[in-house]
Design a protein around this motif. Structure first.
Motif, mmCIF file in Angstrom:
data_model
loop_
_atom_site.group_PDB
_atom_site.id
_atom_site.type_symbol
_atom_site.label_atom_id
_atom_site.label_comp_id
_atom_site.label_asym_id
_atom_site.label_seq_id
_atom_site.Cartn_x
_atom_site.Cartn_y
_atom_site.Cartn_z
ATOM 1 N N MET A 1 0.850 -1.197 0.000
ATOM 2 C CA MET A 1 0.000 0.000 0.000
ATOM 3 C C MET A 1 0.879 1.238 0.000
ATOM 4 S SD MET A 1 -3.031 1.311 -0.040
ATOM 5 C CE MET A 1 -3.875 -0.281 0.063
ATOM 6 N N ASP A 2 0.795 2.042 -1.034
ATOM 7 C CA ASP A 2 1.582 3.264 -1.110
ATOM 8 C C ASP A 2 1.026 4.310 -0.151
ATOM 9 O OD1 ASP A 2 3.358 2.355 -2.897
ATOM 10 O OD2 ASP A 2 2.531 3.381 -4.632
ATOM 11 N N LEU A 3 1.919 4.883 0.617
ATOM 12 C CA LEU A 3 1.508 5.946 1.526
ATOM 13 C C LEU A 3 1.918 7.277 0.944
ATOM 14 C CD1 LEU A 3 2.462 4.403 4.957
ATOM 15 C CD2 LEU A 3 0.163 4.927 4.156
ATOM 16 N N PRO A 4 1.181 8.319 1.266
ATOM 17 C CA PRO A 4 1.572 9.651 0.800
ATOM 18 C C PRO A 4 2.758 10.157 1.615
ATOM 19 C CG PRO A 4 -0.316 9.817 2.222
ATOM 20 C CD PRO A 4 -0.020 8.344 2.076
ATOM 21 N N ARG A 5 3.259 11.312 1.233
ATOM 22 C CA ARG A 5 4.312 11.965 2.019
ATOM 23 C C ARG A 5 3.783 12.285 3.415
ATOM 24 N NH1 ARG A 5 6.898 17.502 2.124
ATOM 25 N NH2 ARG A 5 4.873 18.300 1.484
ATOM 26 N N ARG B 1 1.292 3.306 13.401
ATOM 27 C CA ARG B 1 0.942 2.176 14.253
ATOM 28 C C ARG B 1 -0.569 2.055 14.445
ATOM 29 N NH1 ARG B 1 4.077 3.164 19.311
ATOM 30 N NH2 ARG B 1 5.935 3.231 18.007
ATOM 31 N N ASP B 2 -1.333 3.082 14.069
ATOM 32 C CA ASP B 2 -2.797 3.046 14.225
ATOM 33 C C ASP B 2 -3.450 3.017 12.839
ATOM 34 O OD1 ASP B 2 -5.488 3.422 14.628
ATOM 35 O OD2 ASP B 2 -5.237 5.024 16.102
ATOM 36 N N PRO B 3 -3.735 1.820 12.336
ATOM 37 C CA PRO B 3 -4.259 1.718 10.967
ATOM 38 C C PRO B 3 -5.623 2.389 10.789
ATOM 39 C CG PRO B 3 -4.345 -0.416 12.070
ATOM 40 C CD PRO B 3 -3.591 0.505 12.974
ATOM 41 N N PHE B 4 -6.385 2.529 11.872
ATOM 42 C CA PHE B 4 -7.655 3.253 11.768
ATOM 43 C C PHE B 4 -7.403 4.729 11.455
ATOM 44 C CE2 PHE B 4 -8.811 -0.398 14.397
ATOM 45 C CZ PHE B 4 -10.004 -0.799 13.813
ATOM 46 N N TRP B 5 -6.398 5.265 12.135
ATOM 47 C CA TRP B 5 -6.055 6.676 11.939
ATOM 48 C C TRP B 5 -5.527 6.897 10.522
ATOM 49 C CZ3 TRP B 5 -2.256 9.737 15.658
ATOM 50 C CH2 TRP B 5 -2.508 11.109 15.534
ATOM 51 N N VAL B 6 -4.650 5.978 10.077
ATOM 52 C CA VAL B 6 -4.112 6.089 8.720
ATOM 53 C C VAL B 6 -5.251 6.027 7.693
ATOM 54 C CG1 VAL B 6 -2.597 5.036 6.990
ATOM 55 C CG2 VAL B 6 -1.882 5.099 9.407
ATOM 56 N N ALA B 7 -6.166 5.081 7.885
ATOM 57 C CA ALA B 7 -7.285 4.937 6.937
ATOM 58 C C ALA B 7 -8.152 6.192 6.918
ATOM 59 C CB ALA B 7 -8.121 3.715 7.296
ATOM 60 N N HIS B 8 -8.331 6.804 8.087
ATOM 61 C CA HIS B 8 -9.099 8.065 8.188
ATOM 62 C C HIS B 8 -8.437 9.156 7.343
ATOM 63 C CE1 HIS B 8 -11.490 11.071 10.720
ATOM 64 N NE2 HIS B 8 -10.626 11.845 10.102
ATOM 65 N N GLU B 9 -7.136 9.319 7.512
ATOM 66 C CA GLU B 9 -6.439 10.379 6.768
ATOM 67 C C GLU B 9 -6.369 10.050 5.275
ATOM 68 O OE1 GLU B 9 -6.071 13.147 8.310
ATOM 69 O OE2 GLU B 9 -6.507 12.257 10.266
ATOM 70 N N MET B 10 -6.264 8.764 4.940
ATOM 71 C CA MET B 10 -6.242 8.382 3.526
ATOM 72 C C MET B 10 -7.563 8.738 2.833
ATOM 73 S SD MET B 10 -3.233 7.360 2.807
ATOM 74 C CE MET B 10 -3.412 6.535 1.222
ATOM 75 N N ASP C 1 -11.550 0.418 6.120
ATOM 76 C CA ASP C 1 -10.264 0.231 5.442
ATOM 77 C C ASP C 1 -9.081 -0.026 6.370
ATOM 78 O OD1 ASP C 1 -11.655 0.735 3.116
ATOM 79 O OD2 ASP C 1 -11.049 2.830 2.998
ATOM 80 N N ALA C 2 -9.287 0.015 7.680
ATOM 81 C CA ALA C 2 -8.144 -0.116 8.602
ATOM 82 C C ALA C 2 -7.312 -1.355 8.288
ATOM 83 C CB ALA C 2 -8.634 -0.148 10.047
ATOM 84 N N HIS C 3 -7.964 -2.429 7.922
ATOM 85 C CA HIS C 3 -7.214 -3.674 7.677
ATOM 86 C C HIS C 3 -6.180 -3.502 6.558
ATOM 87 C CE1 HIS C 3 -10.398 -3.894 4.625
ATOM 88 N NE2 HIS C 3 -9.593 -4.686 3.955
ATOM 89 N N TYR D 1 -4.162 -1.128 6.196
ATOM 90 C CA TYR D 1 -2.970 -0.441 6.708
ATOM 91 C C TYR D 1 -2.412 -1.124 7.950
ATOM 92 C CZ TYR D 1 -4.910 2.869 3.496
ATOM 93 O OH TYR D 1 -5.431 3.434 2.357
ATOM 94 N N ALA D 2 -2.894 -2.326 8.241
ATOM 95 C CA ALA D 2 -2.477 -3.014 9.462
ATOM 96 C C ALA D 2 -1.123 -3.697 9.296
ATOM 97 C CB ALA D 2 -3.541 -4.024 9.886
ATOM 98 N N ALA D 3 -0.619 -3.797 8.079
ATOM 99 C CA ALA D 3 0.696 -4.396 7.820
ATOM 100 C C ALA D 3 0.810 -5.784 8.448
ATOM 101 C CB ALA D 3 1.813 -3.470 8.314
ATOM 102 N N GLY D 4 -0.264 -6.552 8.391
ATOM 103 C CA GLY D 4 -0.224 -7.920 8.882
ATOM 104 C C GLY D 4 -0.390 -8.059 10.384
ATOM 105 N N ARG D 5 -0.417 -6.928 11.097
ATOM 106 C CA ARG D 5 -0.608 -6.995 12.550
ATOM 107 C C ARG D 5 -2.094 -7.020 12.869
ATOM 108 N NH1 ARG D 5 3.243 -2.775 11.876
ATOM 109 N NH2 ARG D 5 1.553 -1.295 12.074
ATOM 110 N N PRO D 6 -2.457 -7.534 14.054
ATOM 111 C CA PRO D 6 -3.867 -7.448 14.447
ATOM 112 C C PRO D 6 -4.289 -5.989 14.601
ATOM 113 C CG PRO D 6 -2.526 -8.453 16.199
ATOM 114 C CD PRO D 6 -1.612 -8.179 15.055
ATOM 115 N N LEU D 7 -5.548 -5.695 14.342
ATOM 116 C CA LEU D 7 -6.030 -4.319 14.511
ATOM 117 C C LEU D 7 -5.975 -3.949 15.982
ATOM 118 C CD1 LEU D 7 -9.067 -4.367 12.056
ATOM 119 C CD2 LEU D 7 -6.897 -3.166 11.761
ATOM 120 N N PRO D 8 -5.619 -2.690 16.287
ATOM 121 C CA PRO D 8 -5.516 -2.284 17.689
ATOM 122 C C PRO D 8 -6.876 -2.300 18.392
ATOM 123 C CG PRO D 8 -5.219 -0.399 16.223
ATOM 124 C CD PRO D 8 -5.282 -1.617 15.355
ATOM 125 N N ALA D 9 -6.834 -2.580 19.674
ATOM 126 C CA ALA D 9 -8.045 -2.537 20.498
ATOM 127 C C ALA D 9 -8.500 -1.078 20.611
ATOM 128 C CB ALA D 9 -7.743 -3.106 21.871
#
Ligand SMILES: [Zn+2]
Length: 121
Positions: A1-5, A45-54, A97-99, A101-109
C-alpha cells in the motif's frame, strides 16, 4: 500500500493542534499528511487513523485543494466539526479500510486507537 508523504512536526498541524486544543493532530494538505504531537511511527501504528487520513487524501483529490477546503470550512460552520460530511465519511472509511494499513498486525483494540475528537480535532 503506497503511503503519501508524511510531514512530522508540521507548523500547519501545530497551528491546528493549538487552535483545537488537541494533544495530537494529523491533517491532510493536498497529497501530504501533516503531523503534530505524534511521530510518523506512532501515526502508522494506528491503521484506523491512517485509513481516516487516507480518506481525506481521496476527498482532496476528488474536490481539489480549494474545493475541499471551502466545503470543509463551510460545513464546519454549518454542522460543527463532528458532523462535517468529510469527517463522517473519514470515520466510516477508518472502520472499513483499517485492515489495509495493518501491515499484517492485528487491529488495535479500542483503547489503543487514536481517539476521535467529538467537538474538535
Ligand atoms: Zn478527519
Amino acid at each position: 500500500m503506497d503511503l503519501p508523504r508524511i510531514v512530522e512536526n508540521s507548523p500547519f498541524a501545530r497551528l491546528a493542534r493549538l487552535k483545537l486544543g488537541a494533544r495530537t493532530v494529523a491533517m491532510v494538505l493536498g497529497r501530504s499528511i501533516h503531523l503534530s504531537g505524534v511521530t510518523r511511527e506512532e501515526f502508522l501504528r494506528d491503521p484506523f487513523w491512517v485509513a481516516h487520513e487516507m480518506e481525506h487524501i481521496r476527498q482532496f483529490a476528488q474536490h481539489g485543494r480549494l474545493g475541499f477546503l471551502v466545503r470543509y470550512l463551510r460545513d464546519w460552520v454549518r454542522h460543527g466539526y463532528y458532523h462535517i460530511p468529510f469527517e463522517v465519511e473519514a470515520r466510516a472509511a477508518a472502520e472499513r479500510d483499517a485492515h489495509l494499513y495493518a501491515a499484517g498486525r492485528p487491529l488495535p483494540a479500542p483503547a489503543q486507537r487514536h481517539p476521535t475528537p467529538k467537538a474538535n480535532g
